[in-house]
Design a protein around this motif. Structure first.
Motif, PDB file in Angstrom:
ATOM      1  N   ALA A  73     -36.602-122.397 -79.489  1.00 42.79           N
ATOM      2  CA  ALA A  73     -38.306-121.699 -79.104  1.00 42.79           C
ATOM      3  C   ALA A  73     -38.168-120.902 -78.228  1.00 42.79           C
ATOM      4  O   ALA A  73     -38.697-119.801 -78.234  1.00 42.79           O
ATOM      5  CB  ALA A  73     -38.593-122.976 -77.979  1.00 42.79           C
ATOM      6  N   LYS A  74     -37.049-120.832 -76.995  1.00 42.64           N
ATOM      7  CA  LYS A  74     -36.354-119.269 -76.306  1.00 42.64           C
ATOM      8  C   LYS A  74     -36.141-118.162 -77.434  1.00 42.64           C
ATOM      9  O   LYS A  74     -36.928-116.695 -77.854  1.00 42.64           O
ATOM     10  CB  LYS A  74     -35.504-119.689 -75.593  1.00 42.64           C
ATOM     11  N   GLN A  75     -35.635-118.106 -78.884  1.00 44.41           N
ATOM     12  CA  GLN A  75     -35.808-117.135 -80.384  1.00 44.41           C
ATOM     13  C   GLN A  75     -36.532-117.139 -80.196  1.00 44.41           C
ATOM     14  O   GLN A  75     -36.840-115.765 -80.506  1.00 44.41           O
ATOM     15  CB  GLN A  75     -34.788-117.701 -80.204  1.00 44.41           C
ATOM     16  N   ILE A  76     -37.851-117.908 -80.438  1.00 42.04           N
ATOM     17  CA  ILE A  76     -39.291-117.275 -81.335  1.00 42.04           C
ATOM     18  C   ILE A  76     -40.216-116.668 -80.610  1.00 42.04           C
ATOM     19  O   ILE A  76     -40.384-115.758 -80.849  1.00 42.04           O
ATOM     20  CB  ILE A  76     -39.746-119.012 -81.603  1.00 42.04           C
ATOM     21  N   ASP A  77     -40.496-116.976 -79.082  1.00 40.15           N
ATOM     22  CA  ASP A  77     -40.175-115.963 -77.582  1.00 40.15           C
ATOM     23  C   ASP A  77     -40.591-115.033 -77.839  1.00 40.15           C
ATOM     24  O   ASP A  77     -41.293-113.691 -78.110  1.00 40.15           O
ATOM     25  CB  ASP A  77     -40.723-117.284 -76.354  1.00 40.15           C
ATOM     26  N   TYR A  78     -38.789-114.629 -78.019  1.00 40.26           N
ATOM     27  CA  TYR A  78     -38.348-112.868 -78.103  1.00 40.26           C
ATOM     28  C   TYR A  78     -38.842-112.687 -79.013  1.00 40.26           C
ATOM     29  O   TYR A  78     -39.284-110.952 -79.414  1.00 40.26           O
ATOM     30  CB  TYR A  78     -36.786-113.760 -77.953  1.00 40.26           C
ATOM     31  N   ALA A  79     -38.527-113.515 -80.208  1.00 41.80           N
ATOM     32  CA  ALA A  79     -39.139-113.018 -81.661  1.00 41.80           C
ATOM     33  C   ALA A  79     -40.806-112.543 -81.822  1.00 41.80           C
ATOM     34  O   ALA A  79     -40.845-111.223 -82.111  1.00 41.80           O
ATOM     35  CB  ALA A  79     -38.889-113.850 -82.887  1.00 41.80           C
ATOM     36  N   LEU A  80     -41.713-113.292 -81.239  1.00 44.19           N
ATOM     37  CA  LEU A  80     -42.600-113.297 -81.380  1.00 44.19           C
ATOM     38  C   LEU A  80     -43.175-111.796 -80.464  1.00 44.19           C
ATOM     39  O   LEU A  80     -43.938-110.487 -80.244  1.00 44.19           O
ATOM     40  CB  LEU A  80     -43.909-114.116 -80.350  1.00 44.19           C
ATOM     41  N   SER A  81     -42.587-111.931 -78.688  1.00 45.77           N
ATOM     42  CA  SER A  81     -42.167-110.366 -78.089  1.00 45.77           C
ATOM     43  C   SER A  81     -41.998-108.974 -78.797  1.00 45.77           C
ATOM     44  O   SER A  81     -42.312-108.305 -78.437  1.00 45.77           O
ATOM     45  CB  SER A  81     -41.969-110.668 -76.407  1.00 45.77           C
ATOM     46  N   LEU A  82     -41.188-108.937 -79.474  1.00 36.23           N
ATOM     47  CA  LEU A  82     -41.063-108.079 -80.780  1.00 36.23           C
ATOM     48  C   LEU A  82     -41.884-107.358 -81.716  1.00 36.23           C
ATOM     49  O   LEU A  82     -42.135-106.668 -81.725  1.00 36.23           O
ATOM     50  CB  LEU A  82     -39.300-108.291 -81.068  1.00 36.23           C
ATOM     51  N   VAL A  83     -42.355-108.670 -82.524  1.00 37.27           N
ATOM     52  CA  VAL A  83     -43.477-108.328 -83.292  1.00 37.27           C
ATOM     53  C   VAL A  83     -44.258-108.005 -82.269  1.00 37.27           C
ATOM     54  O   VAL A  83     -45.348-106.766 -83.072  1.00 37.27           O
ATOM     55  CB  VAL A  83     -43.619-109.809 -84.136  1.00 37.27           C
ATOM     56  N   GLU A  84     -44.925-107.861 -81.160  1.00 36.73           N
ATOM     57  CA  GLU A  84     -45.744-107.623 -80.439  1.00 36.73           C
ATOM     58  C   GLU A  84     -45.905-106.225 -80.265  1.00 36.73           C
ATOM     59  O   GLU A  84     -46.648-105.327 -80.273  1.00 36.73           O
ATOM     60  CB  GLU A  84     -46.117-108.614 -79.005  1.00 36.73           C
ATOM     61  N   LYS A  85     -44.400-106.066 -80.464  1.00 39.23           N
ATOM     62  CA  LYS A  85     -44.330-104.360 -79.826  1.00 39.23           C
ATOM     63  C   LYS A  85     -44.896-103.390 -81.023  1.00 39.23           C
ATOM     64  O   LYS A  85     -45.076-102.928 -81.429  1.00 39.23           O
ATOM     65  CB  LYS A  85     -43.173-104.146 -79.372  1.00 39.23           C
ATOM     66  N   VAL A  86     -44.957-104.307 -82.512  1.00 40.27           N
ATOM     67  CA  VAL A  86     -44.865-103.336 -83.549  1.00 40.27           C
ATOM     68  C   VAL A  86     -46.556-103.694 -83.928  1.00 40.27           C
ATOM     69  O   VAL A  86     -47.013-103.925 -85.464  1.00 40.27           O
ATOM     70  CB  VAL A  86     -44.278-103.233 -84.943  1.00 40.27           C
TER      71      VAL A  86
ATOM     72  N   SER B 254     -42.391-120.424 -86.210  1.00 40.07           N
ATOM     73  CA  SER B 254     -41.362-121.727 -87.202  1.00 40.07           C
ATOM     74  C   SER B 254     -40.125-121.045 -88.364  1.00 40.07           C
ATOM     75  O   SER B 254     -39.210-122.230 -88.064  1.00 40.07           O
ATOM     76  CB  SER B 254     -41.917-123.352 -86.645  1.00 40.07           C
ATOM     77  N   LYS B 255     -40.610-120.105 -89.192  1.00 36.13           N
ATOM     78  CA  LYS B 255     -40.027-120.229 -90.295  1.00 36.13           C
ATOM     79  C   LYS B 255     -38.826-119.170 -89.891  1.00 36.13           C
ATOM     80  O   LYS B 255     -38.659-118.493 -91.050  1.00 36.13           O
ATOM     81  CB  LYS B 255     -41.200-120.060 -91.370  1.00 36.13           C
ATOM     82  N   LEU B 256     -39.297-118.445 -89.003  1.00 33.48           N
ATOM     83  CA  LEU B 256     -38.234-117.200 -88.541  1.00 33.48           C
ATOM     84  C   LEU B 256     -36.889-117.922 -88.623  1.00 33.48           C
ATOM     85  O   LEU B 256     -36.754-119.031 -88.588  1.00 33.48           O
ATOM     86  CB  LEU B 256     -38.661-116.139 -87.432  1.00 33.48           C
ATOM     87  N   THR B 257     -35.908-117.021 -89.330  1.00 29.80           N
ATOM     88  CA  THR B 257     -34.260-117.388 -88.789  1.00 29.80           C
ATOM     89  C   THR B 257     -34.201-116.162 -88.084  1.00 29.80           C
ATOM     90  O   THR B 257     -34.390-115.460 -87.687  1.00 29.80           O
ATOM     91  CB  THR B 257     -34.209-116.829 -90.185  1.00 29.80           C
ATOM     92  N   ILE B 258     -32.868-116.396 -87.558  1.00 35.10           N
ATOM     93  CA  ILE B 258     -32.050-115.723 -86.917  1.00 35.10           C
ATOM     94  C   ILE B 258     -31.752-114.199 -88.135  1.00 35.10           C
ATOM     95  O   ILE B 258     -31.894-113.287 -86.779  1.00 35.10           O
ATOM     96  CB  ILE B 258     -29.990-116.200 -86.493  1.00 35.10           C
ATOM     97  N   LYS B 259     -31.297-114.013 -88.525  1.00 36.29           N
ATOM     98  CA  LYS B 259     -31.518-112.618 -89.536  1.00 36.29           C
ATOM     99  C   LYS B 259     -32.527-112.552 -89.424  1.00 36.29           C
ATOM    100  O   LYS B 259     -32.497-110.842 -89.596  1.00 36.29           O
ATOM    101  CB  LYS B 259     -30.865-113.006 -91.117  1.00 36.29           C
ATOM    102  N   ASP B 260     -34.069-112.735 -89.655  1.00 33.77           N
ATOM    103  CA  ASP B 260     -35.234-111.854 -89.181  1.00 33.77           C
ATOM    104  C   ASP B 260     -35.035-111.379 -87.892  1.00 33.77           C
ATOM    105  O   ASP B 260     -35.795-110.386 -87.719  1.00 33.77           O
ATOM    106  CB  ASP B 260     -36.385-113.052 -89.358  1.00 33.77           C
ATOM    107  N   LEU B 261     -34.345-112.336 -86.375  1.00 33.40           N
ATOM    108  CA  LEU B 261     -34.445-111.903 -85.716  1.00 33.40           C
ATOM    109  C   LEU B 261     -33.372-111.100 -84.864  1.00 33.40           C
ATOM    110  O   LEU B 261     -33.980-109.779 -84.381  1.00 33.40           O
ATOM    111  CB  LEU B 261     -34.130-113.577 -83.908  1.00 33.40           C
ATOM    112  N   ASN B 262     -32.448-110.782 -85.676  1.00 34.53           N
ATOM    113  CA  ASN B 262     -31.277-109.460 -85.649  1.00 34.53           C
ATOM    114  C   ASN B 262     -31.892-108.015 -86.441  1.00 34.53           C
ATOM    115  O   ASN B 262     -32.121-107.227 -85.667  1.00 34.53           O
ATOM    116  CB  ASN B 262     -30.069-109.825 -86.122  1.00 34.53           C
ATOM    117  N   ARG B 263     -32.932-108.636 -87.216  1.00 37.09           N
ATOM    118  CA  ARG B 263     -33.905-107.421 -87.675  1.00 37.09           C
ATOM    119  C   ARG B 263     -34.543-106.722 -87.086  1.00 37.09           C
ATOM    120  O   ARG B 263     -34.513-105.544 -86.974  1.00 37.09           O
ATOM    121  CB  ARG B 263     -34.080-107.361 -89.252  1.00 37.09           C
ATOM    122  N   LEU B 264     -35.470-107.042 -85.916  1.00 33.20           N
ATOM    123  CA  LEU B 264     -36.095-107.466 -85.050  1.00 33.20           C
ATOM    124  C   LEU B 264     -35.897-106.870 -84.150  1.00 33.20           C
ATOM    125  O   LEU B 264     -36.071-105.555 -83.827  1.00 33.20           O
ATOM    126  CB  LEU B 264     -37.424-108.501 -84.588  1.00 33.20           C
TER     127      LEU B 264
END
Length: 129
Positions: A71-84, A95-105
């Protein structure tokens, strides 16, 4: 005095000769071959076991791309998506985001490399507005 030294030297030389002969025990050729053969069989069995384990890991394990986020990683990923959000938006369920997606963000956020965002678009995670 000289005789005393000669006696000590003789005793020392006899001691070293006896220890050298006791250390040079011979091993027959058959014993050496048996030891080598046993070690080879042991090594071959160990290699076979590791190969089986690697095959099982490849067939039965989940790759890194399939790991979902906490859940925390999803929140962080969403905050990174908000920046773009000016150019891109999230195309999949968070909920379908993966670790690789987060690493790319994270890589985009750190290095500002548009190629990482393009890779996410190709994968279908992001879409252009």
């Amino acid at each position: 005095m000289n005789e005393l030294f000669k006696g000590i030297i003789e005793k020392l030389s006899k001691l070293t000769q006896t220890t050298i002969t006791s250390q040079n025990q011979s091993i027959s050729q058959a014993e050496v071959e048996a030891l080598v053969e046993a070690k080879l069989k042991e090594h071959a069995a160990a290699l076979e076991n590791t190969m089986m384990e690697q095959d099982n890991n490849r067939n039965g394990s989940i790759s890194e791309e399939d790991y979902t986020l906490t859940a925390k990683q999803i929140d962080y990923a969403l905050s990174l998506v908000e920046k773009v959000h000016a150019e891109f938006e999230l195309a999949i369920d968070p909920s379908k985001l993966t670790i690789k997606d987060l690493n790319r963000l994270i890589a985009y956020n750190r290095y500002k490399n548009k190629g990482t965002l393009i890779n996410l678009v190709k994968k279908g995670v992001l879409k252009k507005k």
